[in-house]
Design a protein around this motif. Sequence first.
Motif, PDB file in Angstrom:
ATOM      1  N   LEU A 102       1.049  -0.960  -0.029  1.00 36.44           N
ATOM      2  CA  LEU A 102       0.083  -0.056   0.326  1.00 36.44           C
ATOM      3  C   LEU A 102       0.683   1.431  -0.560  1.00 36.44           C
ATOM      4  N   LEU A 103       2.064   1.068   0.765  1.00 35.61           N
ATOM      5  CA  LEU A 103       2.510   2.358   0.829  1.00 35.61           C
ATOM      6  C   LEU A 103       3.866   2.897  -0.813  1.00 35.61           C
ATOM      7  N   TYR A 104       4.068   0.915  -1.017  1.00 38.59           N
ATOM      8  CA  TYR A 104       4.825   1.427  -2.305  1.00 38.59           C
ATOM      9  C   TYR A 104       3.609   2.463  -3.392  1.00 38.59           C
ATOM     10  N   GLY A 105       2.292   1.831  -3.400  1.00 42.60           N
ATOM     11  CA  GLY A 105       1.521   2.030  -4.274  1.00 42.60           C
ATOM     12  C   GLY A 105       0.689   3.832  -3.917  1.00 42.60           C
ATOM     13  N   GLY A 106       1.167   4.442  -2.349  1.00 46.21           N
ATOM     14  CA  GLY A 106       0.640   5.180  -2.336  1.00 46.21           C
ATOM     15  C   GLY A 106       1.674   6.556  -2.696  1.00 46.21           C
TER      16      GLY A 106
END
Length: 184
Positions: free
Chosen positions: A123-127
């Motif tokens: 999720l953080l990578y996509g964010g």
Amino acid sequence: MSQADRMTRTDRKAILPGLVRGYVRWIDRVNRVVGLFAMYLVVAMIGILLYSSIMKAVAIPPLWTLEMAQFVMAAYYMLGGGWSLQHDSHVRMDLIYSLWSPRRRAMVDCVTILFLIFYLGVLLYGGFSSTAYAMRYGETSYSSWAPYMAPIKIVMCIGVALMLLQAFAQFFRDLALALGEELP
């Protein structure tokens, strides 16, 4: 008398290094402060919606109020995620979990939190990717107000990062409990 029983209290504290203990204390403190700040965002959201309601009764409601309330609400639940995890106030399917001893729960949590850490990492990578796009191209909302999306995406990335750091702290806390030590 077993060797574990002969260990003094100071010997038991040596299970996890001081660096890990410091990390857990620091992350808990940061998420406590951010979580308390996030709690007040509900008041800001209520103020925005109240202003919108009054303006709707008196005059034409501003274009920005509904979307701004949505942004504040998103900041509220994203920044409060770490605090929620820290205080174990998230939703849990509890069929047999409550019947287990605290040590057994900690052992199971050591495994299941790895799934949360993986999910939050993705999720953080996509964010980060979405935030970089919003900043690079000046992405705006499709509403008539058309605010820039980068600020709320930055706040959301901060919230996910804080929850990821809290998940690691929770992993260390559960690992210590599974090994017979309790971290404050």
